[in-house]
Design an enzyme around this catalytic site. Structure first.
Site, short mmCIF file in Angstrom:
data_model
loop_
_atom_site.label_atom_id
_atom_site.label_comp_id
_atom_site.label_asym_id
_atom_site.label_seq_id
_atom_site.Cartn_x
_atom_site.Cartn_y
_atom_site.Cartn_z
N GLU A 100 -3.55 35.66 -73.74
CA GLU A 100 -4.44 36.36 -72.79
C GLU A 100 -3.85 37.68 -72.33
O GLU A 100 -4.56 38.64 -72.07
CB GLU A 100 -4.71 35.47 -71.57
CG GLU A 100 -5.39 34.14 -71.91
CD GLU A 100 -6.90 34.19 -71.76
OE1 GLU A 100 -7.37 34.86 -70.84
OE2 GLU A 100 -7.60 33.57 -72.57
N ASP A 116 -17.19 42.65 -70.15
CA ASP A 116 -17.69 41.54 -70.94
C ASP A 116 -18.79 40.79 -70.18
O ASP A 116 -19.03 39.61 -70.42
CB ASP A 116 -16.55 40.57 -71.29
CG ASP A 116 -15.92 39.94 -70.04
OD1 ASP A 116 -16.24 40.38 -68.92
OD2 ASP A 116 -15.12 39.00 -70.19
#
Ligand SMILES: *[C@@H]1O[C@H](CO)[C@@H](O)[C@H](O)[C@H]1NC(C)=O
Ligand SMILES: *[C@@H]1O[C@H](CO)[C@@H](O)[C@H](O)[C@H]1NC(C)=O
Ligand SMILES: *[C@@H]1O[C@H](CO)[C@@H](O)[C@H](O)[C@H]1NC(C)=O
Length: 362
Positions: A100, A116
């Protein structure tokens, strides 16, 4: 000269193409027959983000899903439970953090709008302001530190959490900006050990514990398998409001563990399904992370060495080695110093938010 240049350009294009589908070719190619089972439509998430309401795809689409009760998660109270030891928890968290955040410094103070459709992505496992989990963290933290500047964002976080899933309004960060959300999050993460512990507590209740239940439900009990399930649930979630990409869907498409199938063989099929889902998805958000699954598959290949997660592991695609001795409580990337040591800070065992009334929202 001209000819040479053209050849050069052509060759670099070939190289680029090869690099871009390095992890999505062959049995993982985008658009192969193996993609049919996922029943993706051709709209990408990026396009979905732009639509203002869910109506254009009809009722059964990912878009505009209504919360049918007080939680966004499936009810998993009937699934079996299993424990995970502290060292495995640490290894699992470090491995997922590399994927991540690119390294082993845990990103408690990270805040970014990565466009996103989920607003701000914040903290060590990417709690987002558009999907209710950042709201949960802030709400739990304010119980311990009611004076934090994060309080200013609470009302807006609550408002966002009540919109339909897929409503583009969930991506809105304008009011959070006005209330200084980014700075307040970073400040709390860098100065208050309690905020770090709250992130961990919520992460455990929302992702680690459910991952252990899902793993137990298919007979996955190895430490390595537990880490795979943790990584999958952190990335894909287990929310009924995102039914196409979540962990239960990956399990369903993997199919039941076969008679006499070893755990290793089952996990191989599980990871294959996950990587195919990523590569087959019309959205580049997912295919870009096929390298992550590729690294997990490599760990699985050396089952005897890695199954207990007692040894350091190397994540090839990311070029990072995870030892298990790293400092889990300090975000050296986003903070200049360790947070003040606070003796009173102990983990709180929060309940899994899969029942009504939602135990984490109250
Ligand atoms: C992901 O998909 C997009 C769009 O189809 C493509 O342009 C990109 O090269 C793909 N990336 C990878 C790593 O396969
Ligand atoms: C499972 O393994 C046992 C013992 O090795 C064998 O007797 C049995 O036939 C196997 N069952 C299946 C379905 O393969
Ligand atoms: C909430 O609704 C979803 C979708 O219908 C369902 O999967 C989930 O189990 C429900 N949770 C509770 C606590 O009733």
């Amino acid at each position: 000269m001209r000819w040479q240049l053209t050849t050069l350009v052509f060759q670099s294009l070939l190289l680029l193409a090869a690099a871009s589908d390095k992890y999505c070719s062959g049995e993982y190619s985008h658009g192969g027959d193996h993609c049919k089972k996922f029943e993706f439509d051709s709209t990408t998430d990026e396009e979905k983000c732009g639509s203002s309401s869910g109506s254009k795809h009809g009722d059964n689409s990912v878009n505009g899903i209504k919360l049918s009760n007080c939680t966004t998660f499936y009810d998993i109270s009937d699934l079996p439970d299993q424990d995970i030891d502290d060292h495995t928890t640490k290894m699992a968290q470090l491995i997922t953090n590399v994927f991540e955040n690119g390294g082993t410094s845990i990103g408690y103070g990270y805040v970014e709008n990565i466009k996103d459709c989920r607003g701000y992505t914040s903290g060590y496992i990417g709690f987002t302001t558009g999907t209710n989990d950042a709201y949960t963290v802030v709400k739990q933290y304010l119980k311990h530190n009611p004076k934090s500047k994060l309080r200013k964002s609470l009302k807006e976080l609550k408002r966002l959490s009540q919109l339909d899933f897929g409503d583009s309004g969930r991506a809105d960060t304008s009011k959070l900006d006005k209330h200084g959300y980014m700075k307040a999050w970073q400040h709390a993460a860098c100065y208050d050990a309690r905020f770090i512990q709250t992130q961990l507590d919520v992460g455990h209740a929302m992702y680690l514990k459910p991952a252990m239940k899902y793993a137990a439900s298919v007979g996955v009990h190895s430490n390595l398998g537990k880490a795979f399930f943790y990584d999958t649930i952190v990335q894909h979630g287990w929310q009924y409001v995102e039914p196409q990409i979540n962990l239960p869907r990956i399990l369903q498409l993997t199919g039941a563990r076969r008679a006499n199938e070893s755990e290793k063989d089952y996990l191989a099929r599980f990871l294959k399904t996950r990587r195919q889902l990523q590569c087959c998805s019309p959205s580049s958000v997912w295919n870009e992370s096929a390298d992550r699954v590729s690294d997990l598959q490599k760990l699985l290949e050396d089952w005897d060495r890695n199954k207990d997660l007692k040894h350091p592991v190397k994540l090839d695609a990311f070029g990072v080695k995870v030892k298990g001795t790293e400092d889990l409580l300090y975000d050296s990337e986003n903070c200049k110093h360790k947070p003040k040591h606070s003796k009173g800070v102990k983990p709180t065992d929060l309940p899994i938010p899969d029942t009504c009334p939602n135990p984490l929202m109250s």
